[in-house]
Scaffold this motif. Sequence first.
Motif, PDB file in Angstrom:
ATOM      1  N   GLU A  44       0.835  -1.196   0.000  1.00 49.48           N
ATOM      2  CA  GLU A  44       0.000   0.000   0.000  1.00 49.48           C
ATOM      3  C   GLU A  44       0.877   1.255   0.000  1.00 49.48           C
ATOM      4  O   GLU A  44       2.023   1.234   0.441  1.00 49.48           O
ATOM      5  N   ARG A  45       0.271   2.331  -0.483  1.00 52.25           N
ATOM      6  CA  ARG A  45       0.961   3.603  -0.445  1.00 52.25           C
ATOM      7  C   ARG A  45       1.159   4.015   1.014  1.00 52.25           C
ATOM      8  O   ARG A  45       0.255   3.896   1.833  1.00 52.25           O
ATOM      9  N   GLU A  46       2.363   4.523   1.322  1.00 50.25           N
ATOM     10  CA  GLU A  46       2.660   4.884   2.697  1.00 50.25           C
ATOM     11  C   GLU A  46       3.246   6.279   2.798  1.00 50.25           C
ATOM     12  O   GLU A  46       3.870   6.778   1.867  1.00 50.25           O
ATOM     13  N   PHE A  47       3.056   6.867   3.947  1.00 51.17           N
ATOM     14  CA  PHE A  47       3.553   8.198   4.244  1.00 51.17           C
ATOM     15  C   PHE A  47       5.073   8.180   4.353  1.00 51.17           C
ATOM     16  O   PHE A  47       5.665   7.263   4.915  1.00 51.17           O
ATOM     17  N   VAL A  48       5.702   9.254   3.841  1.00 49.77           N
ATOM     18  CA  VAL A  48       7.155   9.418   3.957  1.00 49.77           C
ATOM     19  C   VAL A  48       7.483  10.675   4.761  1.00 49.77           C
ATOM     20  O   VAL A  48       8.203  10.620   5.742  1.00 49.77           O
ATOM     21  N   ALA A  49       6.951  11.814   4.314  1.00 55.10           N
ATOM     22  CA  ALA A  49       7.273  13.090   4.963  1.00 55.10           C
ATOM     23  C   ALA A  49       6.222  14.122   4.620  1.00 55.10           C
ATOM     24  O   ALA A  49       5.552  14.014   3.594  1.00 55.10           O
ATOM     25  N   CYS A  50       6.081  15.119   5.488  1.00 54.94           N
ATOM     26  CA  CYS A  50       5.145  16.212   5.201  1.00 54.94           C
ATOM     27  C   CYS A  50       5.639  17.505   5.812  1.00 54.94           C
ATOM     28  O   CYS A  50       6.445  17.505   6.745  1.00 54.94           O
ATOM     29  N   THR A  51       5.131  18.598   5.263  1.00 50.54           N
ATOM     30  CA  THR A  51       5.397  19.925   5.799  1.00 50.54           C
ATOM     31  C   THR A  51       4.128  20.744   5.711  1.00 50.54           C
ATOM     32  O   THR A  51       3.376  20.613   4.750  1.00 50.54           O
ATOM     33  N   ASN A  52       3.901  21.583   6.702  1.00 54.26           N
ATOM     34  CA  ASN A  52       2.742  22.448   6.588  1.00 54.26           C
ATOM     35  C   ASN A  52       3.095  23.658   5.725  1.00 54.26           C
ATOM     36  O   ASN A  52       4.204  23.741   5.179  1.00 54.26           O
ATOM     37  N   TRP A  53       2.210  24.639   5.646  1.00 53.98           N
ATOM     38  CA  TRP A  53       2.375  25.699   4.671  1.00 53.98           C
ATOM     39  C   TRP A  53       3.623  26.538   4.883  1.00 53.98           C
ATOM     40  O   TRP A  53       4.237  26.999   3.919  1.00 53.98           O
ATOM     41  N   SER A  99      -2.208  19.157   0.211  1.00 55.02           N
ATOM     42  CA  SER A  99      -3.405  19.284   1.032  1.00 55.02           C
ATOM     43  C   SER A  99      -3.822  20.758   1.030  1.00 55.02           C
ATOM     44  O   SER A  99      -3.001  21.624   1.336  1.00 55.02           O
ATOM     45  N   ARG A 100      -5.063  21.025   0.684  1.00 51.15           N
ATOM     46  CA  ARG A 100      -5.548  22.404   0.650  1.00 51.15           C
ATOM     47  C   ARG A 100      -5.821  22.957   2.032  1.00 51.15           C
ATOM     48  O   ARG A 100      -6.167  24.132   2.179  1.00 51.15           O
ATOM     49  N   LEU A 101      -5.662  22.141   3.067  1.00 53.68           N
ATOM     50  CA  LEU A 101      -5.894  22.611   4.424  1.00 53.68           C
ATOM     51  C   LEU A 101      -4.798  23.580   4.833  1.00 53.68           C
ATOM     52  O   LEU A 101      -3.617  23.250   4.778  1.00 53.68           O
ATOM     53  N   TYR A 102      -5.191  24.754   5.248  1.00 48.92           N
ATOM     54  CA  TYR A 102      -4.269  25.791   5.706  1.00 48.92           C
ATOM     55  C   TYR A 102      -4.160  25.630   7.211  1.00 48.92           C
ATOM     56  O   TYR A 102      -5.001  26.102   7.962  1.00 48.92           O
ATOM     57  N   ALA A 103      -3.131  24.898   7.642  1.00 46.46           N
ATOM     58  CA  ALA A 103      -3.091  24.463   9.033  1.00 46.46           C
ATOM     59  C   ALA A 103      -1.707  24.662   9.629  1.00 46.46           C
ATOM     60  O   ALA A 103      -0.715  24.813   8.922  1.00 46.46           O
ATOM     61  N   SER A 104      -1.666  24.609  10.955  1.00 45.01           N
ATOM     62  CA  SER A 104      -0.403  24.752  11.674  1.00 45.01           C
ATOM     63  C   SER A 104       0.345  23.428  11.771  1.00 45.01           C
ATOM     64  O   SER A 104       1.473  23.399  12.240  1.00 45.01           O
ATOM     65  N   MET A 105      -0.302  22.358  11.350  1.00 48.63           N
ATOM     66  CA  MET A 105       0.338  21.064  11.384  1.00 48.63           C
ATOM     67  C   MET A 105       0.270  20.427  10.000  1.00 48.63           C
ATOM     68  O   MET A 105      -0.544  20.816   9.167  1.00 48.63           O
ATOM     69  N   CYS A 106       1.144  19.465   9.759  1.00 49.14           N
ATOM     70  CA  CYS A 106       1.046  18.752   8.502  1.00 49.14           C
ATOM     71  C   CYS A 106       0.433  17.377   8.758  1.00 49.14           C
ATOM     72  O   CYS A 106       0.353  16.931   9.893  1.00 49.14           O
TER      73      CYS A 106
END
Length: 126
Positions: A44-53, A99-106
């Motif tokens: 399955e597709r899995e998470f690697v890394a993310c950053t917020n805005w 992600s179009r969510l404008y958030a303080s977290m990723c």
Amino acid sequence: QVQLVESGGGLVQAGSSLRLSCAASGRTLDTSGLGWFRQAPGKEREFVACTNWNGASISYADSVKGRFTISRDHAKNTVNLQMNSLKPEDTAVYYCAESRLYASMCYRAIGEYDYWGQGTQVTVSS
């Protein structure tokens, strides 16, 4: 509507480095969360890394922590993934996502992402 295009994949030996880049067209990514995911054959597709805005929130999968670095370039409208000390188990198709969510977290969950690139193949030989 944004289009995401990944580049930088390839075939490398274990211990090598690669830098993936994801370029966006159609609109700015300035207020979006961005992530990298991967999918190995038969898995399955899995998470690697993310950053917020604004880069204040960054998260990594345990399997890549300390080896991979996510960064974003607002001027170039890109998100990058620097991958060092690559292992054969890193072999997968790598996808960037927005992600179009404008958030303080990723976000680590696939369902939080709205747009996806087509992916770039990374193959690490032993």
